[in-house]
Design a protein around this motif. Structure first.
Motif, short mmCIF file in Angstrom:
data_model
loop_
_atom_site.label_atom_id
_atom_site.label_comp_id
_atom_site.label_asym_id
_atom_site.label_seq_id
_atom_site.Cartn_x
_atom_site.Cartn_y
_atom_site.Cartn_z
N LEU A 117 0.81 -1.23 0.00
CA LEU A 117 0.00 0.00 0.00
C LEU A 117 0.84 1.27 0.00
CD1 LEU A 117 -2.85 -0.93 2.51
CD2 LEU A 117 -2.80 -1.18 0.03
N MET A 131 -1.27 8.00 6.57
CA MET A 131 -2.42 7.57 5.79
C MET A 131 -3.59 8.52 5.91
SD MET A 131 -4.60 3.99 5.87
CE MET A 131 -5.52 4.50 7.33
N MET A 262 -2.35 -0.36 10.30
CA MET A 262 -2.61 0.80 9.44
C MET A 262 -3.06 2.02 10.24
SD MET A 262 -4.57 -0.91 6.21
CE MET A 262 -4.07 -2.52 5.59
N LEU A 421 -11.49 0.16 8.36
CA LEU A 421 -10.54 0.39 7.28
C LEU A 421 -10.82 -0.32 5.95
CD1 LEU A 421 -7.14 0.62 9.15
CD2 LEU A 421 -8.45 2.44 8.07
N LEU A 425 -10.16 1.57 2.28
CA LEU A 425 -9.17 1.14 1.30
C LEU A 425 -9.75 0.94 -0.09
CD1 LEU A 425 -7.09 -1.40 3.43
CD2 LEU A 425 -6.56 0.99 2.91
N LEU A 428 -8.61 3.27 -2.90
CA LEU A 428 -7.35 3.15 -3.62
C LEU A 428 -7.57 2.73 -5.07
CD1 LEU A 428 -5.15 1.38 -0.91
CD2 LEU A 428 -4.97 3.75 -1.68
#
Length: 552
Positions: A117, A131, A262, A421, A425, A428
């Motif tokens: 990532l 992040m 994360m 999370l 994600l 992305l």
């Protein structure tokens, strides 16, 4: 136990703190001319080996308060907390070799998520270093504030875990007052991180990584030469046989640690500090291997204790083996515990369900960076951010000295990460450009709520038992409750995100149909340019010929 005297233990502990204070202040003096951005991060400056040492150092250790001088019965009664020194050997005594290898692998392999990532997020937001900055850039202010709050809350919990673990481990192996130790540690780390920022934390973590290797070598040689294994006890112990819980932990630990890592800004700051993607891949790969080996060795002390004839060692396996070691070895362990806790984490390392990331100065620098970037958008002076972090440390100390269940702290943060999370994600992927911050926030909250609904079904409508699943009290349940909790949270979070998106788009379509407006739910919005792109545009505008531009 080969335990140094109290005066000797105090001398070792506080001289080590003095050394780190001098070293930290010296590094801060060397970095005194750094800019505000350099104080918060060191993007694209670090090679593979320093990165490896830093990732190895980013973990935690915890333990339930106890006194080695107490009776064995009291020790067993009060040692139900968890830590690297306590939880990994304890797991081995219950689940055996399968649990040891599972725990070690599931603690180490999640580090590789940053190799996957990190480059993606860095391409999407080159000037970012955590992040949460990308979340704000991709989803907007509301989602950014939501993830920032969860990140800061996670680091708050980990600060409690770090200080509580330090207090309990020091009292266990040194027999001195842990409160004095954690107060001195807070003062020392606050001074040098306030003066030097992330660079000082990164440098001290390199030292910590080297010390971890030294600690493991010393303990492995010492235990290997003193422990006497009775081969006749190996087969009857059943510790070489697989178990249902051992298979469950493969998923529970891996999924929990992947997402909880994360939430730790310290990991992301180190990811963005990598000079190249190749350096990141090499560094994290080395760290993953080292973490696996170290945790495997620590966990194996539980097996060794049982096979050495120690009855019911449980979480005390490591300390019972240390009782056979000379005092000078214990003294070295005390120095390394203090050094590792100050430099970046508590005792050994990991990225685990019994771990997680970051140590105290790492947590402090990460909290300063996150608060400055996310809450105040770098618009106020760092002195105020540092002051706020110092104020937050006060309740951290108060809670830490009460010796909370460290395992429970980590389980709660892991569950929250698993619910929140996965939907974040999704952003992305360029193909899912139509997802909004509202969708992912609702998805995360829905994932957490779904755990309670799962509990209602699993416990036949018992709302109290269902609520306890939200504050997981044990990892070692003899049923499917914990496994189901960690399975439901991420899946339900994704499903709720999809449901909220569908409802939002459906309502938008109905409104447009009724008003005759344009249906734009699937229009691709142009993302605002990054800081690097804006700098290029401004430079081009300054260098352009105004007359020529007007004529054209």
């Amino acid at each position: 136990m080969g335990q140094p005297s109290e005066p000797a233990s105090n001398a070792l502990i506080f001289c080590t703190y003095a050394l780190f204070l001098v070293m930290g202040c010296y590094l801060a003096w060397r970095f005194r001319h750094q800019s505000k951005q350099e104080f918060l991060s060191t993007n694209r400056t670090q090679s593979a080996i320093p990165l490896a040492l830093n990732f190895v150092s980013s973990g935690g250790c915890c333990a339930k308060r106890q006194s080695i001088t107490e009776s064995k019965e009291k020790l067993k009664e009060r040692a139900m907390g968890s830590s690297i020194l306590f939880s990994y050997p304890e797991l081995s005594t219950y689940i055996g070799l399968q649990g040891t290898l599972t725990y070690a692998a599931c603690s180490a392999l999640p580090l590789m998520v940053f190799v996957v990532l990190g480059p993606i997020i860095r391409r999407k937001l080159p000037e970012g270093f955590i992040m949460t900055a990308w979340v704000r850039h991709r989803y907007g202010e509301v989602a950014g504030a939501y993830i920032s709050f969860l990140t800061l809350a996670t680091m708050f919990l980990y600060m409690i875990a770090e200080l509580s673990a330090l207090q309990q481990v020091i009292e266990s192996i040194a027999g001195v007052d842990g409160l004095r130790v954690i107060i001195v540690q807070v003062i020392v780390t606050t001074i040098y991180t306030s003066l030097g920022g992330f660079k000082v934390s990164f440098t001290t973590d390199n030292i910590q990584g080297v010390m971890i290797c030294g600690l493991i070598i010393i303990c492995a040689i010492s235990i290997g030469t003193t422990a006497k294994i009775d081969r006749s006890l190996i087969d009857p112990s059943g510790l070489l046989k697989p178990s249902l819980l051992g298979y469950q932990l493969i998923y529970i630990l891996f999924i929990g640690i992947v997402f909880s890592d994360m939430f730790l800004s310290g990991f992301w700051m180190r990811t963005f500090a990598s000079r190249t993607d190749k350096d990141l891949a090499i560094g994290v790969s080395i760290a993953t291997l080292v973490v696996f080996v170290v945790l495997g060795l620590v966990g194996s002390t539980g097996l060794i204790a049982v096979w050495s004839g120690i009855e019911n060692p449980g979480s005390l396996a490591f300390f019972m083996l240390m009782a056979q070691l000379p005092a000078w070895v214990v003294g070295m362990v005390i120095v390394m515990v203090v050094a590792l806790s100050t430099a970046g984490k508590l005792f050994l390392l990991t990225t685990t369900m019994i771990k997680d990331g970051a140590v105290f100065d790492t947590l402090q620098s990460a909290m300063v960076s996150t608060a400055s970037n996310d809450l105040f958008r770098n618009r106020i002076d760092l002195i105020w951010i540092r002051g706020l972090v110092v104020l937050i440390i006060i309740p951290v100390i108060v809670i830490a000295i009460k010796s909370p269940s460290i395992l429970q702290i980590y389980l709660i943060s892991n569950l929250t990460a698993c619910a929140s999370l996965p939907s974040v994600l999704l952003g992305l992927s360029d193909k899912l450009y139509f997802l909004k911050g509202f969708d992912v926030v609702c998805g995360g909250l829905g994932g957490i709520f779904s755990v309670w609904l799962f509990g209602l079904v699993y416990y036949d409508g018992d709302s109290k038992a269902a609520a306890k699943l939200l504050i997981l009290e044990s990892l070692y349940a003899n049923d499917w409750s914990v496994f189901g909790t960690f399975l439901i949270a991420p899946i339900a979070g994704l499903l709720v995100t999809g449901l909220v998106f569908s409802l939002r788009v459906g309502l938008r379509w109905l409104v447009c149909k009724q008003t005759g407006g344009r249906f734009d739910a699937f229009d691709r919005l142009v993302e605002p340019p990054s800081a690097e792109v804006r700098a290029v545009i401004e430079r081009d505008e300054e260098n352009s010929d105004p007359v020529k531009v007007v004529r054209e």
